[in-house]
Design a protein around this motif. Structure first.
Motif, short mmCIF file in Angstrom:
data_model
loop_
_atom_site.label_atom_id
_atom_site.label_comp_id
_atom_site.label_asym_id
_atom_site.label_seq_id
_atom_site.Cartn_x
_atom_site.Cartn_y
_atom_site.Cartn_z
N VAL A 191 -24.83 1.35 -6.43
CA VAL A 191 -23.41 1.00 -6.52
C VAL A 191 -22.64 2.22 -6.97
O VAL A 191 -23.06 2.94 -7.86
CB VAL A 191 -23.21 -0.18 -7.50
CG1 VAL A 191 -21.73 -0.45 -7.75
CG2 VAL A 191 -23.89 -1.44 -6.97
N CYS A 192 -21.51 2.46 -6.31
CA CYS A 192 -20.69 3.64 -6.62
C CYS A 192 -20.09 3.50 -8.02
O CYS A 192 -19.57 2.46 -8.39
CB CYS A 192 -19.57 3.78 -5.59
SG CYS A 192 -18.53 5.22 -5.87
N ARG A 193 -20.15 4.59 -8.78
CA ARG A 193 -19.58 4.58 -10.12
C ARG A 193 -18.26 5.35 -10.16
O ARG A 193 -17.73 5.64 -11.22
CB ARG A 193 -20.57 5.18 -11.11
CG ARG A 193 -21.75 4.25 -11.38
CD ARG A 193 -22.62 4.77 -12.50
NE ARG A 193 -23.37 5.94 -12.09
CZ ARG A 193 -24.64 5.90 -11.70
NH1 ARG A 193 -25.29 4.75 -11.69
NH2 ARG A 193 -25.28 6.98 -11.33
N ARG A 205 -12.18 0.74 -10.51
CA ARG A 205 -13.58 1.08 -10.24
C ARG A 205 -13.86 0.77 -8.78
O ARG A 205 -13.42 -0.24 -8.25
CB ARG A 205 -14.51 0.23 -11.12
CG ARG A 205 -14.51 0.68 -12.56
CD ARG A 205 -15.53 -0.12 -13.34
NE ARG A 205 -16.87 0.35 -13.08
CZ ARG A 205 -17.40 1.42 -13.67
NH1 ARG A 205 -16.70 2.08 -14.55
NH2 ARG A 205 -18.61 1.82 -13.40
N CYS A 206 -14.60 1.64 -8.15
CA CYS A 206 -14.84 1.50 -6.73
C CYS A 206 -15.90 0.43 -6.45
O CYS A 206 -15.67 -0.52 -5.73
CB CYS A 206 -15.28 2.85 -6.16
SG CYS A 206 -15.90 2.79 -4.50
N GLU A 207 -17.07 0.61 -7.04
CA GLU A 207 -18.18 -0.34 -6.90
C GLU A 207 -18.58 -0.61 -5.46
O GLU A 207 -19.02 -1.70 -5.09
CB GLU A 207 -17.87 -1.66 -7.64
CG GLU A 207 -17.81 -1.41 -9.14
CD GLU A 207 -17.42 -2.65 -9.93
OE1 GLU A 207 -17.19 -3.71 -9.32
OE2 GLU A 207 -17.35 -2.54 -11.16
N HIS A 208 -18.37 0.35 -4.65
CA HIS A 208 -18.83 0.33 -3.28
C HIS A 208 -20.36 0.36 -3.30
O HIS A 208 -20.95 1.07 -4.10
CB HIS A 208 -18.30 1.61 -2.62
CG HIS A 208 -18.27 1.55 -1.15
ND1 HIS A 208 -17.12 1.47 -0.43
CD2 HIS A 208 -19.28 1.58 -0.25
CE1 HIS A 208 -17.41 1.45 0.85
NE2 HIS A 208 -18.71 1.51 0.99
N ARG A 209 -20.98 -0.42 -2.47
CA ARG A 209 -22.44 -0.47 -2.50
C ARG A 209 -23.03 0.20 -1.26
O ARG A 209 -22.61 -0.08 -0.14
CB ARG A 209 -22.89 -1.94 -2.55
CG ARG A 209 -24.37 -2.14 -2.78
CD ARG A 209 -24.64 -3.53 -3.33
NE ARG A 209 -24.09 -4.57 -2.46
CZ ARG A 209 -24.78 -5.14 -1.46
NH1 ARG A 209 -26.01 -4.80 -1.23
NH2 ARG A 209 -24.22 -6.07 -0.72
N PRO A 212 -21.51 11.30 -0.25
CA PRO A 212 -20.19 11.01 -0.81
C PRO A 212 -19.81 9.56 -0.54
O PRO A 212 -20.21 9.00 0.47
CB PRO A 212 -19.26 11.96 -0.07
CG PRO A 212 -20.00 12.42 1.12
CD PRO A 212 -21.46 12.27 0.83
N CYS A 213 -19.07 8.97 -1.44
CA CYS A 213 -18.62 7.60 -1.23
C CYS A 213 -17.81 7.55 0.06
O CYS A 213 -16.95 8.38 0.28
CB CYS A 213 -17.77 7.13 -2.40
SG CYS A 213 -17.19 5.44 -2.19
N PRO A 214 -18.11 6.57 0.93
CA PRO A 214 -17.38 6.52 2.20
C PRO A 214 -15.90 6.16 2.04
O PRO A 214 -15.13 6.34 2.98
CB PRO A 214 -18.13 5.44 2.99
CG PRO A 214 -18.96 4.72 2.02
CD PRO A 214 -19.17 5.57 0.82
N GLU A 247 -10.58 7.40 -0.73
CA GLU A 247 -9.77 7.48 -1.93
C GLU A 247 -10.62 7.52 -3.19
O GLU A 247 -10.10 7.64 -4.29
CB GLU A 247 -8.82 6.30 -2.00
CG GLU A 247 -7.79 6.34 -0.89
CD GLU A 247 -6.71 5.29 -1.08
OE1 GLU A 247 -6.89 4.40 -1.93
OE2 GLU A 247 -5.70 5.39 -0.37
N CYS A 248 -11.91 7.41 -3.02
CA CYS A 248 -12.80 7.36 -4.17
C CYS A 248 -13.35 8.75 -4.47
O CYS A 248 -13.62 9.53 -3.57
CB CYS A 248 -13.93 6.39 -3.89
SG CYS A 248 -15.18 6.37 -5.17
N ASP A 249 -13.52 9.04 -5.76
CA ASP A 249 -14.05 10.35 -6.14
C ASP A 249 -15.56 10.31 -6.36
O ASP A 249 -16.16 11.26 -6.81
CB ASP A 249 -13.34 10.87 -7.40
CG ASP A 249 -13.60 9.97 -8.60
OD1 ASP A 249 -14.26 8.91 -8.44
OD2 ASP A 249 -13.17 10.32 -9.71
ZN LIG Z 1 -16.76 4.90 -4.35
#
Ligand SMILES: [Zn+2]
Length: 127
Positions: free
Chosen positions: A102-104, A111-115, A70-72, A75-77
């Motif tokens: 990269v998170c979508r 957009r989250c774009e967490h890597r 899961p995205c850390p 607040e991101c889904d």
């Molecule tokens: Zn994310």
């Protein structure tokens, strides 16, 4: 009314658990696999220094052939599904490999774009 983030997180966790149970077993997919360790590093969008680092030891005998993180960002889904990449390397008995994704997902409307970067360390029978 927006449901609470906590309720949504709980729902996602439940969905993941069900998917995990229905997935093929790791040991059946890669019978020679002995041990498996995944090291993760998270980077926020645009960030170059990692925010968190953690290691996940996989219990090969019990794990599903499924690697979804899961995205850390709470607040991101979004989530990172690295299953196909990891399974491809494990089937080729690769002892160490790296990847990133990269998170979508979205944080509210952004957009989250967490890597997420990961390093995988595996040992195999007869290796
Ligand atoms: Zn994310």
């Amino acid at each position: 009314m927006r449901r609470t983030a906590r309720a949504e997180a709980q729902e996602r966790m439940e969905a993941r658990r069900r998917r995990d149970e229905m997935s093929p077993r790791l040991q059946e997919e890669v019978p020679t696999l002995l041990t498996l360790r995944l090291e993760f590093e998270d980077f926020r969008r645009g960030g170059t220094s990692s925010q968190t680092r953690y290691t996940k030891h996989i219990i090969v005998a019990r794990a599903a052939a499924l690697f979804v993180v899961p995205c850390p960002d709470r607040e991101c889904d979004g989530e990172h599904d690295i299953s196909s990449e990891v399974m491809r390397e494990l089937r080729s008995s690769v002892p160490e490999f790296k990847g990133e994704q990269v998170c979508r997902g979205y944080r509210r409307t952004d957009r989250c774009e967490h890597r997420l970067t990961f390093r995988v360390l595996a040992t195999y029978q007869g290796a």
